[in-house]
Design a protein around this motif. Structure first.
Motif, PDB file in Angstrom:
ATOM      1  N   MET A  85      21.180  64.801  76.281  1.00 28.77           N
ATOM      2  CA  MET A  85      21.373  64.696  74.901  1.00 28.77           C
ATOM      3  C   MET A  85      22.014  63.213  74.450  1.00 28.77           C
ATOM      4  SD  MET A  85      23.609  67.273  72.626  1.00 28.77           S
ATOM      5  CE  MET A  85      25.249  67.120  73.411  1.00 28.77           C
ATOM      6  N   PRO A  86      21.388  62.576  73.423  1.00 30.20           N
ATOM      7  CA  PRO A  86      21.944  61.140  72.915  1.00 30.20           C
ATOM      8  C   PRO A  86      23.345  61.271  72.303  1.00 30.20           C
ATOM      9  CG  PRO A  86      20.474  62.272  71.408  1.00 30.20           C
ATOM     10  CD  PRO A  86      20.362  63.141  72.624  1.00 30.20           C
ATOM     11  N   SER A  87      23.978  60.152  72.772  1.00 28.61           N
ATOM     12  CA  SER A  87      25.442  60.229  71.870  1.00 28.61           C
ATOM     13  C   SER A  87      25.316  60.169  70.500  1.00 28.61           C
ATOM     14  CB  SER A  87      26.159  59.053  72.490  1.00 28.61           C
ATOM     15  OG  SER A  87      25.701  57.658  72.152  1.00 28.61           O
ATOM     16  N   THR A  88      26.276  60.512  69.699  1.00 30.01           N
ATOM     17  CA  THR A  88      26.257  60.582  68.486  1.00 30.01           C
ATOM     18  C   THR A  88      26.016  59.075  68.092  1.00 30.01           C
ATOM     19  OG1 THR A  88      27.607  62.791  68.375  1.00 30.01           O
ATOM     20  CG2 THR A  88      27.719  61.236  66.334  1.00 30.01           C
ATOM     21  N   ARG A  89      27.003  58.110  68.585  1.00 29.90           N
ATOM     22  CA  ARG A  89      26.538  56.725  68.112  1.00 29.90           C
ATOM     23  C   ARG A  89      25.636  56.268  68.270  1.00 29.90           C
ATOM     24  NH1 ARG A  89      31.306  56.263  71.894  1.00 29.90           N
ATOM     25  NH2 ARG A  89      29.772  55.502  73.292  1.00 29.90           N
ATOM     26  N   ARG A  90      24.576  56.678  69.232  1.00 27.39           N
ATOM     27  CA  ARG A  90      23.337  56.333  69.390  1.00 27.39           C
ATOM     28  C   ARG A  90      22.260  56.804  68.427  1.00 27.39           C
ATOM     29  NH1 ARG A  90      20.428  54.144  74.066  1.00 27.39           N
ATOM     30  NH2 ARG A  90      18.199  54.937  73.814  1.00 27.39           N
ATOM     31  N   VAL A  91      22.664  58.098  68.028  1.00 27.31           N
ATOM     32  CA  VAL A  91      21.834  58.737  67.017  1.00 27.31           C
ATOM     33  C   VAL A  91      22.065  58.068  65.583  1.00 27.31           C
ATOM     34  CG1 VAL A  91      21.591  60.988  65.594  1.00 27.31           C
ATOM     35  CG2 VAL A  91      21.610  60.989  67.835  1.00 27.31           C
ATOM     36  N   LEU A  92      23.180  57.725  65.654  1.00 28.78           N
ATOM     37  CA  LEU A  92      23.630  56.959  64.056  1.00 28.78           C
ATOM     38  C   LEU A  92      22.793  55.666  64.133  1.00 28.78           C
ATOM     39  CD1 LEU A  92      27.338  58.070  63.786  1.00 28.78           C
ATOM     40  CD2 LEU A  92      25.478  58.761  62.315  1.00 28.78           C
ATOM     41  N   ARG A  93      22.883  54.890  64.929  1.00 26.63           N
ATOM     42  CA  ARG A  93      22.391  53.600  65.172  1.00 26.63           C
ATOM     43  C   ARG A  93      20.656  53.557  65.018  1.00 26.63           C
ATOM     44  NH1 ARG A  93      26.194  50.237  65.470  1.00 26.63           N
ATOM     45  NH2 ARG A  93      28.138  50.759  66.637  1.00 26.63           N
ATOM     46  N   ARG A  94      20.198  54.580  65.579  1.00 26.99           N
ATOM     47  CA  ARG A  94      18.754  54.785  65.685  1.00 26.99           C
ATOM     48  C   ARG A  94      18.366  55.204  64.045  1.00 26.99           C
ATOM     49  NH1 ARG A  94      14.140  53.470  66.090  1.00 26.99           N
ATOM     50  NH2 ARG A  94      12.560  54.983  66.472  1.00 26.99           N
ATOM     51  N   MET A  95      19.377  56.101  63.594  1.00 25.62           N
ATOM     52  CA  MET A  95      19.092  56.518  62.306  1.00 25.62           C
ATOM     53  C   MET A  95      18.973  55.408  61.238  1.00 25.62           C
ATOM     54  SD  MET A  95      21.359  60.038  61.494  1.00 25.62           S
ATOM     55  CE  MET A  95      20.996  59.847  59.730  1.00 25.62           C
ATOM     56  N   ALA A  96      19.783  54.369  61.560  1.00 25.74           N
ATOM     57  CA  ALA A  96      19.828  53.251  60.476  1.00 25.74           C
ATOM     58  C   ALA A  96      18.602  52.431  60.867  1.00 25.74           C
ATOM     59  CB  ALA A  96      21.083  52.483  60.941  1.00 25.74           C
ATOM     60  N   LEU A 156      11.559  60.640  55.380  1.00 27.51           N
ATOM     61  CA  LEU A 156      12.312  61.947  55.416  1.00 27.51           C
ATOM     62  C   LEU A 156      13.738  61.627  54.847  1.00 27.51           C
ATOM     63  CD1 LEU A 156      11.702  62.193  59.386  1.00 27.51           C
ATOM     64  CD2 LEU A 156      10.620  63.414  57.604  1.00 27.51           C
ATOM     65  N   ASP A 157      14.335  62.676  54.297  1.00 29.52           N
ATOM     66  CA  ASP A 157      15.721  62.663  53.944  1.00 29.52           C
ATOM     67  C   ASP A 157      16.540  62.408  55.102  1.00 29.52           C
ATOM     68  OD1 ASP A 157      17.796  64.551  52.088  1.00 29.52           O
ATOM     69  OD2 ASP A 157      18.051  65.055  54.340  1.00 29.52           O
ATOM     70  N   ILE A 158      18.023  61.854  54.615  1.00 28.73           N
ATOM     71  CA  ILE A 158      18.902  61.325  55.865  1.00 28.73           C
ATOM     72  C   ILE A 158      19.107  62.419  56.802  1.00 28.73           C
ATOM     73  CG2 ILE A 158      20.935  62.129  54.320  1.00 28.73           C
ATOM     74  CD1 ILE A 158      22.190  59.396  55.473  1.00 28.73           C
ATOM     75  N   CYS A 159      19.230  63.747  56.476  1.00 30.66           N
ATOM     76  CA  CYS A 159      19.561  64.805  57.486  1.00 30.66           C
ATOM     77  C   CYS A 159      18.100  64.995  58.306  1.00 30.66           C
ATOM     78  CB  CYS A 159      20.024  66.155  56.746  1.00 30.66           C
ATOM     79  SG  CYS A 159      21.371  66.232  55.986  1.00 30.66           S
ATOM     80  N   ALA A 160      17.041  65.024  57.872  1.00 28.29           N
ATOM     81  CA  ALA A 160      15.651  65.088  58.605  1.00 28.29           C
ATOM     82  C   ALA A 160      15.710  63.954  59.487  1.00 28.29           C
ATOM     83  CB  ALA A 160      14.505  65.107  57.525  1.00 28.29           C
ATOM     84  N   ILE A 161      16.128  62.889  59.187  1.00 25.00           N
ATOM     85  CA  ILE A 161      16.094  61.660  60.016  1.00 25.00           C
ATOM     86  C   ILE A 161      16.948  61.891  61.061  1.00 25.00           C
ATOM     87  CG2 ILE A 161      16.721  59.478  60.285  1.00 25.00           C
ATOM     88  CD1 ILE A 161      15.541  58.902  57.472  1.00 25.00           C
ATOM     89  N   ALA A 162      18.171  62.461  60.897  1.00 26.56           N
ATOM     90  CA  ALA A 162      19.471  62.851  61.853  1.00 26.56           C
ATOM     91  C   ALA A 162      18.598  63.839  62.847  1.00 26.56           C
ATOM     92  CB  ALA A 162      20.478  63.325  61.233  1.00 26.56           C
ATOM     93  N   TYR A 163      17.894  64.894  62.479  1.00 21.33           N
ATOM     94  CA  TYR A 163      17.247  65.704  63.303  1.00 21.33           C
ATOM     95  C   TYR A 163      16.243  65.213  64.161  1.00 21.33           C
ATOM     96  CZ  TYR A 163      14.510  69.873  64.922  1.00 21.33           C
ATOM     97  OH  TYR A 163      13.939  70.623  65.858  1.00 21.33           O
ATOM     98  N   THR A 164      15.290  64.402  63.607  1.00 18.87           N
ATOM     99  CA  THR A 164      14.178  63.716  64.419  1.00 18.87           C
ATOM    100  C   THR A 164      14.760  62.969  65.366  1.00 18.87           C
ATOM    101  OG1 THR A 164      13.634  62.087  62.706  1.00 18.87           O
ATOM    102  CG2 THR A 164      12.542  64.144  62.589  1.00 18.87           C
ATOM    103  N   VAL A 165      15.705  62.149  65.042  1.00 22.16           N
ATOM    104  CA  VAL A 165      16.314  61.108  66.120  1.00 22.16           C
ATOM    105  C   VAL A 165      16.941  61.873  67.101  1.00 22.16           C
ATOM    106  CG1 VAL A 165      17.970  59.272  66.384  1.00 22.16           C
ATOM    107  CG2 VAL A 165      16.378  59.051  64.437  1.00 22.16           C
ATOM    108  N   ALA A 166      17.838  62.884  66.780  1.00 23.23           N
ATOM    109  CA  ALA A 166      18.575  63.491  67.870  1.00 23.23           C
ATOM    110  C   ALA A 166      18.001  64.290  68.570  1.00 23.23           C
ATOM    111  CB  ALA A 166      19.541  64.361  66.999  1.00 23.23           C
ATOM    112  N   GLU A 167      16.832  64.879  68.112  1.00 26.01           N
ATOM    113  CA  GLU A 167      15.792  65.646  69.103  1.00 26.01           C
ATOM    114  C   GLU A 167      14.524  65.074  69.512  1.00 26.01           C
ATOM    115  OE1 GLU A 167      16.535  68.883  70.025  1.00 26.01           O
ATOM    116  OE2 GLU A 167      18.244  68.822  68.598  1.00 26.01           O
ATOM    117  N   ASP A 168      14.511  63.637  69.174  1.00 25.04           N
ATOM    118  CA  ASP A 168      13.402  62.849  69.721  1.00 25.04           C
ATOM    119  C   ASP A 168      12.248  63.483  69.517  1.00 25.04           C
ATOM    120  OD1 ASP A 168      12.357  60.451  70.664  1.00 25.04           O
ATOM    121  OD2 ASP A 168      12.465  61.223  72.724  1.00 25.04           O
ATOM    122  N   ARG A 169      11.668  63.881  68.248  1.00 24.26           N
ATOM    123  CA  ARG A 169      10.432  64.670  68.004  1.00 24.26           C
ATOM    124  C   ARG A 169      10.021  64.140  66.778  1.00 24.26           C
ATOM    125  NH1 ARG A 169      11.195  70.754  66.874  1.00 24.26           N
ATOM    126  NH2 ARG A 169       9.113  70.357  66.107  1.00 24.26           N
TER     127      ARG A 169
END
Length: 140
Positions: free
Chosen positions: A1-12, A35-48
Motif C-alpha cells: 500500500m502506498p503512503s499517503t504522501r506518495r498518493v498525494l504527490r502522484r495525484m498532483a 477524473l474528479d479529484i476523488c477519482a484521481i485519489a482512487y486510481t492513484v491509490a489503487e494503481d489502476r
C-alpha cells in the motif's frame, strides 16, 4: 500500500498532466479522459485505471472510493488542508463531498473555482504537512 504522501504527490502529477474533471459524475470521456479529484485519489491509490462506474454511476463510484483506505487517507489529508470543514452525512464528515465541491465550485467572494495550479498547490501542501508530522511527531 502506498503512503499517503506518495498518493498525494502522484495525484498532483496526474492533475498537472491530465487535468481535472469538475462536472457531473466522477469522470468525463474525451480525447483524454478526465477524473474528479476523488477519482484521481482512487486510481492513484489503487494503481489502476478508472473503473467504468466513474463515468456513469455516482452511487457506485462513492462506494468504490469509500472502500479504498489509501484513497480515503489522501482525501482526508486534502480535506484537513482546506480552510473549511466538511459537511456531515449521516452524522459523519463527508470528506469526498468536501474536496470534490472545493475543487469544482466557486468559493464565496471568488469569481471561479480554484485553478488547477491552486488545486495542485493544496494537494502538495497536504503532502508537506504529512511529511512534517512524520518528521516531528511531537509537534503541536
Amino acid at each position: 500500500m502506498p503512503s499517503t504522501r506518495r498518493v498525494l504527490r502522484r495525484m498532483a502529477t496526474v492533475i498537472n498532466t491530465q487535468g481535472l474533471h469538475r462536472g457531473t459524475q466522477f469522470a468525463s470521456r474525451g480525447p483524454m479522459d478526465q477524473l474528479d479529484i476523488c477519482a484521481i485519489a482512487y486510481t492513484v491509490a489503487e494503481d489502476r485505471p478508472a473503473p467504468a462506474v466513474f463515468f456513469a454511476d455516482e452511487v457506485a463510484s462513492l462506494a468504490l472510493i469509500e472502500a479504498s483506505e489509501p484513497a480515503m487517507a489522501a482525501i482526508c489529508a486534502i480535506s484537513a488542508a482546506l480552510d473549511t470543514e466538511p459537511c456531515e452525512t449521516d452524522g459523519e464528515p463527508d470528506y469526498i463531498e468536501h474536496i470534490s465541491n472545493w475543487a469544482a465550485t466557486r468559493a464565496p467572494f471568488s469569481s471561479a473555482p480554484p485553478t488547477v495550479s491552486e488545486v495542485i498547490g493544496r494537494i502538495l501542501r497536504a503532502a508537506d504537512t504529512l511529511t512534517e508530522q512524520t518528521a516531528n511527531p511531537h509537534a503541536a
